[in-house]
Every structure is written in C-alpha cells, then in structure tokens.
Design an enzyme around this catalytic site. Structure first.
Site, short mmCIF file in Angstrom:
data_model
loop_
_atom_site.label_atom_id
_atom_site.label_comp_id
_atom_site.label_asym_id
_atom_site.label_seq_id
_atom_site.Cartn_x
_atom_site.Cartn_y
_atom_site.Cartn_z
N TYR A 105 0.81 -1.22 0.00
CA TYR A 105 0.00 0.00 0.00
C TYR A 105 0.84 1.27 0.00
O TYR A 105 0.30 2.37 -0.08
CB TYR A 105 -0.93 0.01 1.22
CG TYR A 105 -1.94 -1.10 1.19
CD1 TYR A 105 -3.00 -1.09 0.28
CD2 TYR A 105 -1.83 -2.19 2.04
CE1 TYR A 105 -3.91 -2.13 0.22
CE2 TYR A 105 -2.74 -3.23 2.00
CZ TYR A 105 -3.77 -3.20 1.10
OH TYR A 105 -4.67 -4.22 1.05
N HIS A 121 -4.57 6.16 -0.93
CA HIS A 121 -5.20 5.96 0.39
C HIS A 121 -4.20 6.15 1.53
O HIS A 121 -4.58 6.24 2.68
CB HIS A 121 -5.78 4.54 0.45
CG HIS A 121 -7.15 4.48 1.07
ND1 HIS A 121 -7.99 5.55 1.21
CD2 HIS A 121 -7.83 3.42 1.58
CE1 HIS A 121 -9.12 5.16 1.78
NE2 HIS A 121 -9.04 3.88 2.02
N TYR A 173 -5.15 -1.19 9.58
CA TYR A 173 -5.79 -1.07 8.27
C TYR A 173 -6.85 0.02 8.38
O TYR A 173 -7.44 0.25 9.43
CB TYR A 173 -6.36 -2.39 7.75
CG TYR A 173 -5.27 -3.32 7.28
CD1 TYR A 173 -4.74 -3.22 5.99
CD2 TYR A 173 -4.73 -4.26 8.14
CE1 TYR A 173 -3.71 -4.03 5.57
CE2 TYR A 173 -3.68 -5.09 7.73
CZ TYR A 173 -3.18 -4.97 6.43
OH TYR A 173 -2.15 -5.77 6.04
N ASN A 210 -9.93 0.68 7.55
CA ASN A 210 -11.32 0.55 8.01
C ASN A 210 -11.46 0.37 9.52
O ASN A 210 -12.56 0.44 10.05
CB ASN A 210 -12.02 -0.61 7.29
CG ASN A 210 -12.11 -0.35 5.79
OD1 ASN A 210 -11.73 0.71 5.30
ND2 ASN A 210 -12.61 -1.33 5.06
N ASN A 240 -14.01 5.45 4.99
CA ASN A 240 -14.15 4.39 6.00
C ASN A 240 -13.26 4.57 7.22
O ASN A 240 -13.62 4.19 8.33
CB ASN A 240 -13.92 3.01 5.37
CG ASN A 240 -15.07 2.62 4.45
OD1 ASN A 240 -16.19 3.09 4.62
ND2 ASN A 240 -14.80 1.78 3.48
#
Length: 194
Positions: free
Chosen positions: A14, A19, A64, A66, A113
């Site tokens: 990532y 994000h 993470y 969320n 989120n």
C-alpha cells in the site's frame, strides 16, 4: 500532548497509494522535525517530538484503514487527550484536487471508512482534520481500486507540495491557530499554467 494521526494501510503493497497520503504526511512532518516514528504503541507506529512549542505524538495506525478508530481510540485514552482540541487526523480525499488541502474542525465521514471508524470509536465527529486531495476518481473506476492506486509522476510532484503545506498547517494547528491554517490552506489552488 497533541496527537497527530495520519491514516493509511500497513504493509509495502500500500506504500505510496492514494489511500496512504496520511502516512506520507506523517513521514514529511517526521523528517521536518526530526521525529522517529518507529515505536509500536496501541496498534500504531508512534513518535514523540515538539512542534511549535507543543509536545506532539505522531501516529500511523497499523489496524488497516477501516479499523483506524480502534487504534486512535486507544491512543486518545492512553494519553488522556481531548479529541476535540488535542487530536488531528490527516487523510486522503477524492473530492479535492491533487495536493489540495481542506482543514475542518469537525464533520461527517463523507464516505471515508477510516473516518467512519474513528467517529464510531470516539462517539463524536468533533475533531480537527486535514483532508489531502488525491484527485477525483475517473468515471467507470472502482473507488477501492482508485484509492489503492499510485500517483503519476506529475501528480506525485503536486502531492509532495501538498505534503509540505500540510506540515506547515500542522505547525499552525499545534500552535493553537487552526483558523489561520484554514484561512491559509482552504483556498482553491489554481492549476499551474504550462
């Protein structure tokens, strides 16, 4: 103590994605103020330092995106900070142009989120935040695919400038002047002629 939390996803896959701009801003701040963000606490990488005379804790939650709220809630509780005045959350926003900032004192999750999780875990949407624009999702793109994608070379340059502005805004907010930061950075950035 002032907690400055940048949101993102852990692991190499990532790194550098849209994000993860929250992590990238924390890295920029850490470099600028010589703060090592390498200590694990409450499911986050954290580092302590001083910005504008204010003790700060830089944090990169490792839960993470969320589940960001779980780590933030634990940090807020552990350091006994007031989330309305001593917490600052930095994250990506697909409704802003690449590298643009929008600073707010409170607000809804707006479909993000990570912010949804934080609001749920804190039980309030009143906490300062810096949204960093990553550009609008092109039509027919899946939102998850878009935010987990990487920037073009030109976009990366604009983002670097945005990270620098975010670090300057953090300094103003840490000094207790969020209104000045909002006045300075909530303006529309005109695209460079070229």
């Amino acid at each position: 103590m002032f907690i400055i939390a940048g949101l993102g996803n852990p692991t190499l896959q990532y790194e550098g994605t849209r994000h993860n701009v929250g992590f990238d801003v924390i890295d920029t701040i850490a470099d600028k103020y010589n703060i090592s963000v390498d200590y694990r606490k409450n499911r986050a990488y954290v580092g302590k330092g001083v910005i504008a005379g204010q003790k700060v804790l830089l944090a990169k939650p490792q839960t993470y995106m969320n589940l960001s709220g779980e780590s933030i809630r634990a940090l807020v509780d552990y350091y006994k900070v007031d989330e309305e005045t001593e917490l600052l959350v930095i994250y990506d926003d697909v409704s802003l142009g690449v590298g643009q900032l929008r600073i707010r004192k409170k607000g809804s999750a707006g479909g993000h989120n990570g912010i949804k999780s934080i609001i749920s875990c804190l039980g309030t949407d009143i906490f300062p935040r810096i949204k960093v624009g990553v550009g609008e999702k092109p039509k027919r793109y899946d939102l998850a695919d878009y935010v987990l994608g990487h920037f073009s070379k030109a976009e990366r340059e604009m983002m670097e400038e945005g990270y620098g502005h975010a670090a300057e805004a953090v300094e103003m907010i840490a000094a207790g002047d969020i209104d000045a930061a909002m006045n300075e950075y909530n303006r529309k950035v005109k695209p460079k002629e070229g």
